[in-house]
Design a protein around this motif. Structure first.
Motif, PDB file in Angstrom:
ATOM      1  N   LYS A  38      43.800  37.062  46.366  1.00  0.00           N
ATOM      2  CA  LYS A  38      45.191  37.339  46.021  1.00  0.00           C
ATOM      3  C   LYS A  38      45.905  36.127  45.449  1.00  0.00           C
ATOM      4  O   LYS A  38      45.614  34.988  45.807  1.00  0.00           O
ATOM      5  CB  LYS A  38      45.929  37.828  47.267  1.00  0.00           C
ATOM      6  N   ILE A  74      49.300  34.412  45.579  1.00  0.00           N
ATOM      7  CA  ILE A  74      50.495  34.455  46.424  1.00  0.00           C
ATOM      8  C   ILE A  74      51.687  34.052  45.557  1.00  0.00           C
ATOM      9  O   ILE A  74      51.957  32.867  45.347  1.00  0.00           O
ATOM     10  CB  ILE A  74      50.364  33.511  47.654  1.00  0.00           C
ATOM     11  N   SER A 110      52.346  39.107  47.209  1.00  0.00           N
ATOM     12  CA  SER A 110      51.059  38.689  46.654  1.00  0.00           C
ATOM     13  C   SER A 110      50.529  39.741  45.688  1.00  0.00           C
ATOM     14  O   SER A 110      50.849  40.928  45.793  1.00  0.00           O
ATOM     15  CB  SER A 110      50.061  38.435  47.776  1.00  0.00           C
ATOM     16  N   TYR A 111      49.732  39.277  44.760  1.00  0.00           N
ATOM     17  CA  TYR A 111      49.182  40.156  43.737  1.00  0.00           C
ATOM     18  C   TYR A 111      47.661  40.146  43.858  1.00  0.00           C
ATOM     19  O   TYR A 111      47.032  39.080  43.865  1.00  0.00           O
ATOM     20  CB  TYR A 111      49.618  39.663  42.353  1.00  0.00           C
ATOM     21  N   ASP A 112      47.077  41.329  43.964  1.00  0.00           N
ATOM     22  CA  ASP A 112      45.633  41.453  44.140  1.00  0.00           C
ATOM     23  C   ASP A 112      44.910  41.241  42.805  1.00  0.00           C
ATOM     24  O   ASP A 112      45.073  42.020  41.867  1.00  0.00           O
ATOM     25  CB  ASP A 112      45.316  42.846  44.700  1.00  0.00           C
TER      26      ASP A 112
END
Ligand SMILES: [Zn+2]
Ligand SMILES: [Zn+2]
Length: 168
Positions: free
Chosen positions: A2, A4, A108-110
């Protein structure tokens, strides 16, 4: 894996990750990594927009299309996309896979789906252990990179002639 977003500062952020294929939601049947996958990202944060550029370094375990031998090929692939925080536009189709709207409170971005897609595109359509791989002898199956066999193209195995007769 991820990104953040909450921890990123305005300006450029340098990040690096080390991970295994399983942690990227990539099954060994899809891509077999012979060692860990290394990633470097630089994220330019300007207000609510994140310009992400990354480089993925991996070693792929592949099977040669000609001689069927397993070999390891190092690859480097690039990944690039922009995220923009805008609650009103979340889920909107931007007509551009590399431009995505996300909610303002996103922590957060996966990265996994994008990394997975990039790696699948990196896979060679016809993997070759070496550019001039000699392949297998079509008659006796000898790996011609390792040794030569006594079959020759002119001297066709008599058993094949028999078979031809039977088929005709
Ligand atoms: Zn080969
Ligand atoms: Zn042969």
């Amino acid at each position: 894996m991820k990104l953040i977003l909450k921890e990123l500062k305005n300006g450029i952020n340098h990040l690096s990750f080390k991970t295994e294929g399983v942690d990227l939601d990539i099954k060994p049947e899809e891509i077999d990594f012979s060692s860990e996958v290394k990633m470097k990202f630089s994220v330019l944060k300007v207000g609510n927009s994140f310009n992400c550029q990354g480089e993925i370094k991996a070693r792929l375990k592949l099977e040669c299309a000609r001689c069927l031998t397993e070999y390891v090929q190092p690859v480097i692939s690039k990944i690039e996309f922009i995220l923009e925080m805008d609650d009103e536009k979340v889920g909107m189709d931007t007509q551009d896979d590399d431009y995505q709207f996300i909610a303002k409170e996103t922590i957060s971005y996966d990265l996994n789906p994008r990394v997975r897609e990039t790696m699948i595109l990196t896979l060679p359509i016809k993997p070759l252990c070496q550019e001039d791989c000699k392949g297998l002898c079509q008659f006796c199956g000898t790996n011609l990179n390792e040794k030569t066999c006594s079959c020759s193209k002119e001297m066709v195995d008599p058993r094949w002639n028999k078979l031809k007769e039977l088929l005709s």
